[in-house]
Structures are given as C-alpha cells and as structure tokens.
Design an enzyme around this catalytic site. Structure first.
Site, short mmCIF file in Angstrom:
data_model
loop_
_atom_site.label_atom_id
_atom_site.label_comp_id
_atom_site.label_asym_id
_atom_site.label_seq_id
_atom_site.Cartn_x
_atom_site.Cartn_y
_atom_site.Cartn_z
N SER A 12 0.96 -1.25 -0.12
CA SER A 12 -0.01 -0.16 -0.08
C SER A 12 0.81 1.07 -0.06
O SER A 12 1.72 1.45 0.77
CB SER A 12 -0.76 -0.15 1.33
OG SER A 12 -1.63 1.92 1.46
N HIS A 37 -1.51 -1.58 -4.16
CA HIS A 37 -2.46 -0.51 -3.92
C HIS A 37 -2.57 0.04 -3.70
O HIS A 37 -1.72 0.91 -3.10
CB HIS A 37 -2.80 -1.82 -2.05
CG HIS A 37 -3.86 -1.44 -2.00
ND1 HIS A 37 -5.32 -2.37 -2.34
CD2 HIS A 37 -4.50 -1.04 -0.45
CE1 HIS A 37 -5.65 -1.94 -1.12
NE2 HIS A 37 -5.49 -1.24 0.08
N ASP A 39 -4.56 3.28 -2.26
CA ASP A 39 -5.78 4.25 -0.88
C ASP A 39 -6.30 5.03 -1.00
O ASP A 39 -5.48 6.63 -0.68
CB ASP A 39 -5.41 3.65 0.22
CG ASP A 39 -5.44 2.41 1.10
OD1 ASP A 39 -6.20 1.48 0.41
OD2 ASP A 39 -3.69 1.61 1.49
N MET A 41 -8.21 7.89 -0.14
CA MET A 41 -9.42 8.42 1.06
C MET A 41 -10.13 10.11 0.80
O MET A 41 -9.16 10.70 0.16
CB MET A 41 -8.57 8.68 2.47
CG MET A 41 -7.92 7.17 2.64
SD MET A 41 -6.88 6.83 4.21
CE MET A 41 -6.72 5.00 4.50
N HIS A 70 -8.48 1.15 -4.12
CA HIS A 70 -9.03 0.60 -2.64
C HIS A 70 -9.68 2.33 -3.00
O HIS A 70 -8.93 3.12 -2.13
CB HIS A 70 -8.18 0.28 -1.69
CG HIS A 70 -8.87 0.26 -0.23
ND1 HIS A 70 -8.64 -0.03 0.45
CD2 HIS A 70 -10.45 -0.49 0.29
CE1 HIS A 70 -9.48 -0.01 1.75
NE2 HIS A 70 -10.85 -0.11 0.98
N MET A 72 -11.96 4.33 -0.44
CA MET A 72 -12.88 4.85 0.43
C MET A 72 -13.47 6.29 0.40
O MET A 72 -13.29 7.27 1.20
CB MET A 72 -11.51 4.57 2.03
CG MET A 72 -11.67 3.06 2.39
SD MET A 72 -9.76 3.29 2.84
CE MET A 72 -8.41 3.23 1.49
N MET A 141 -11.52 -5.86 5.73
CA MET A 141 -10.04 -4.66 6.37
C MET A 141 -10.33 -5.26 7.91
O MET A 141 -11.33 -5.81 8.41
CB MET A 141 -11.14 -3.71 6.16
CG MET A 141 -11.55 -2.91 5.64
SD MET A 141 -10.47 -2.09 4.70
CE MET A 141 -9.04 -1.54 5.42
N PHE A 147 -5.77 4.78 8.61
CA PHE A 147 -4.79 5.12 8.64
C PHE A 147 -3.91 3.95 8.37
O PHE A 147 -4.57 2.77 8.72
CB PHE A 147 -4.45 5.57 9.98
CG PHE A 147 -5.88 6.71 10.30
CD1 PHE A 147 -5.52 8.01 9.78
CD2 PHE A 147 -6.72 6.68 10.53
CE1 PHE A 147 -5.56 9.34 9.74
CE2 PHE A 147 -7.49 7.98 10.75
CZ PHE A 147 -6.86 9.20 10.65
N GLY A 149 -0.44 1.87 9.63
CA GLY A 149 -0.05 1.02 10.91
C GLY A 149 -0.65 0.96 11.77
O GLY A 149 -0.15 1.46 13.35
N ASP A 177 -6.32 -6.41 3.89
CA ASP A 177 -6.29 -4.94 4.34
C ASP A 177 -6.10 -5.12 5.95
O ASP A 177 -7.24 -4.40 6.11
CB ASP A 177 -6.71 -4.68 3.30
CG ASP A 177 -6.42 -2.62 3.82
OD1 ASP A 177 -5.11 -2.39 3.26
OD2 ASP A 177 -7.06 -2.38 2.21
N GLY A 178 -4.69 -4.33 6.15
CA GLY A 178 -4.47 -3.93 7.26
C GLY A 178 -4.04 -4.74 8.77
O GLY A 178 -4.35 -5.87 9.15
N GLY A 179 -2.65 -4.08 9.07
CA GLY A 179 -1.39 -4.64 9.55
C GLY A 179 -0.94 -6.23 9.20
O GLY A 179 -0.66 -6.85 10.15
N GLY A 199 1.47 -1.86 3.81
CA GLY A 199 2.03 -0.48 3.88
C GLY A 199 3.09 -0.76 4.69
O GLY A 199 4.35 -0.69 4.36
N SER A 200 2.32 -0.32 6.17
CA SER A 200 4.05 -0.51 7.08
C SER A 200 5.43 -1.68 7.00
O SER A 200 6.73 -1.55 7.09
CB SER A 200 3.95 0.31 8.59
OG SER A 200 2.14 0.02 8.52
C1 DX5 Z 1 -6.14 1.40 5.91
C2 DX5 Z 1 -5.44 0.92 4.35
C3 DX5 Z 1 -4.43 0.00 4.13
C4 DX5 Z 1 -3.09 0.59 4.71
C5 DX5 Z 1 -2.33 -0.34 5.19
O1 DX5 Z 1 -6.96 2.22 5.61
O2 DX5 Z 1 -6.79 0.75 3.55
O3 DX5 Z 1 -4.59 -0.22 3.06
O4 DX5 Z 1 -3.07 2.13 4.36
O5 DX5 Z 1 -1.83 -0.23 6.24
P1 DX5 Z 1 -0.83 -1.03 7.23
O6 DX5 Z 1 -0.22 -2.13 6.33
O7 DX5 Z 1 0.36 -0.34 7.77
O8 DX5 Z 1 -1.57 -1.06 7.71
ZN ZN Z 2 -6.25 -0.25 1.35
#
Ligand code: DX5
Ligand code: ZN
Length: 229
Positions: A12, A37, A39, A41, A70, A72, A141, A147, A149, A177-179, A199-200
């Site tokens: 991401s 990916h 994001d 927003m 993605h 949002m 999700m 966000f 991280g 997606d996420g963490g 992402g992170s």
């Molecule tokens: C959250 C995003 C994710 C996010 C993933 O709203 O849709 O794609 O950036 O980031 P990490 O892997 O750091 O949770």
């Molecule tokens: Zn995403």
C-alpha cells in the site's frame, strides 16, 4: 479451469514517500510486489484524505503490473469513470459507502475494471452473497479504514474463512487489508486470503529493505498454506 490463487503481496503506497510515488512503485515492484495497492480516502467516509484520479493517472506509467485502487469514498459512483480512465485495473468500493453497492459494482465493470467490494470490520458477509456474479475481489478490512500502521484485528479471520466457503470455486480473490506483517499474514492466509495488502511492513527500512520485507511476508503466508504457488 482452475483459478490461479497463489499468494500475492500488494504494498500500500499509503506508507510510501508521498514526494516520490513513482520511484516507490518501481522500487517495490523490483523488490517482488505483485500488485500496487492505492488507498483513496475522501476525508468523509474515512477520517483521512489522500489523493484523486490525477495522482493515479500520474502513477500509472510507473506501475508495470496491476494497480489495485481501494476507494474509501462516499458517495463513490461519480468517481468511477475518472479512476478507470486514470488506469486502475481493479476498483474496490465499500459495502458501507451507500445503499446501491450493486449498481456501483455494475458501473465499475461497465467502466472496464475488475470490481471489488470491501467490508469494514463491523460488516457481515451477507451483501457479498448477493453480488457474487458482479465481483472479482472481496477486501476484508482487518483494521478500521483511514490510517496505516494500525494493529491487525485477528477476529476478522473467521469472516475470511466464511467468505472462502461462500466463494467456493468462483474466480474471486480474497484480499486482506490492514496490519499485515510476517506475523499476521499466516493467520489471514490460512483462513483463505490470497492477496495480502501491506503498508508499513513493506515500506519500513527504506528501499534497500523492501525485497526482504516482501519476501518475509510471502514466506510466512506460503508456509501457512503449504505454498499454493
Ligand atoms: C487502511 C488502508 C490500508 C493501509 C494498510 O485504511 O486501506 O491499505 O494503508 O497499511 P498497514 O499495512 O500499515 O496497516
Ligand atoms: Zn487499502
């Protein structure tokens, strides 16, 4: 014909250097990323603001593979044509973003993209059952969106397993997606996810670390699933 379902890693760019998106996309693809990916927003559906179709169009020449966008965003329908024109391969809309997800998914396919439906952690899988013929991907999700991280919500793995059973032999990806890290990827993969957004855990340590970061997540997921490659 069997569906090709190897583990795919989708970094991401929310965790990338925003002043160097093009170089960051090239770097993660060179380091083994399968998809990019993106994001989007809107500061309304989620409490954060990123970028629109102009940025996606600018990124397109820097991405060799699949651009997984993605959204949002609510309302989302008015943005579909713009992101399709910008070069998105997959457009994923949230089930919670409006009352007309069926129409939204039809519009995404009509615009020439593959269609995804995203489910927030508090959303059940019932809607997915009603749109199975309209989707190429379900995004589960494992954080509340907005966000990078945040910590992986492990309770969502049960939802992934129920989706896996619902989807059966259909050619539909389950994206998580996420963490996602090398520690959490095995939980999601074992439950049935085949596309892992991170992402992170990919972008930490700078470009020199991207290859090892991606490989660690992939190895952990493949070990948990018996390497479906
Ligand atoms: C959250 C995003 C994710 C996010 C993933 O709203 O849709 O794609 O950036 O980031 P990490 O892997 O750091 O949770
Ligand atoms: Zn995403």
């Amino acid at each position: 014909m069997s569906f090709d379902r190897p583990i795919r890693i989708a970094p991401s760019i929310l965790a990338a250097d925003f002043a160097a998106f093009g170089a960051e996309c090239r770097a993660v693809e060179d380091a083994g990323a399968d998809w990019i990916h993106v994001d989007v927003m809107d500061g309304h559906f989620v409490p954060n603001l990123t970028f629109g179709p102009a940025t996606v169009a600018a990124l397109r020449p820097h991405v060799r593979g699949t651009m997984d966008v993605h959204l949002m965003v609510a309302p989302v329908d008015g943005w579909i044509a713009g992101f399709a024109k910008a070069g998105a391969d997959i457009l994923t809309a949230h089930a919670e973003a409006g009352p007309h997800i069926h129409r939204t998914l039809q519009a995404i396919r009509d615009a020439g993209c593959k269609a995804g439906i995203a489910l927030n952690p508090g959303t059940g899988i019932e809607t997915v059952a009603e749109v199975l013929d309209l989707i190429d991907l379900v995004c589960v999700m494992t954080v509340n969106p907005g966000f990078g991280g945040q910590s992986f919500i492990a309770g969502q793995c049960d939802k992934i397993a129920r989706l896996r059973a619902l989807i059966g032999a259909r050619q539909i990806h389950i994206e998580v997606d996420g963490g996602i890290t090398a520690e959490t990827a095995p939980l999601a993969a074992r439950a049935g996810a085949d596309v892992l957004v991170a992402g992170s855990a990919v972008f930490r340590g700078g470009a020199a670390a991207y290859g090892a970061n991606i490989a660690a997540i992939r190895r952990a997921a493949e070990a948990a699933t018996g390497a479906r490659t």
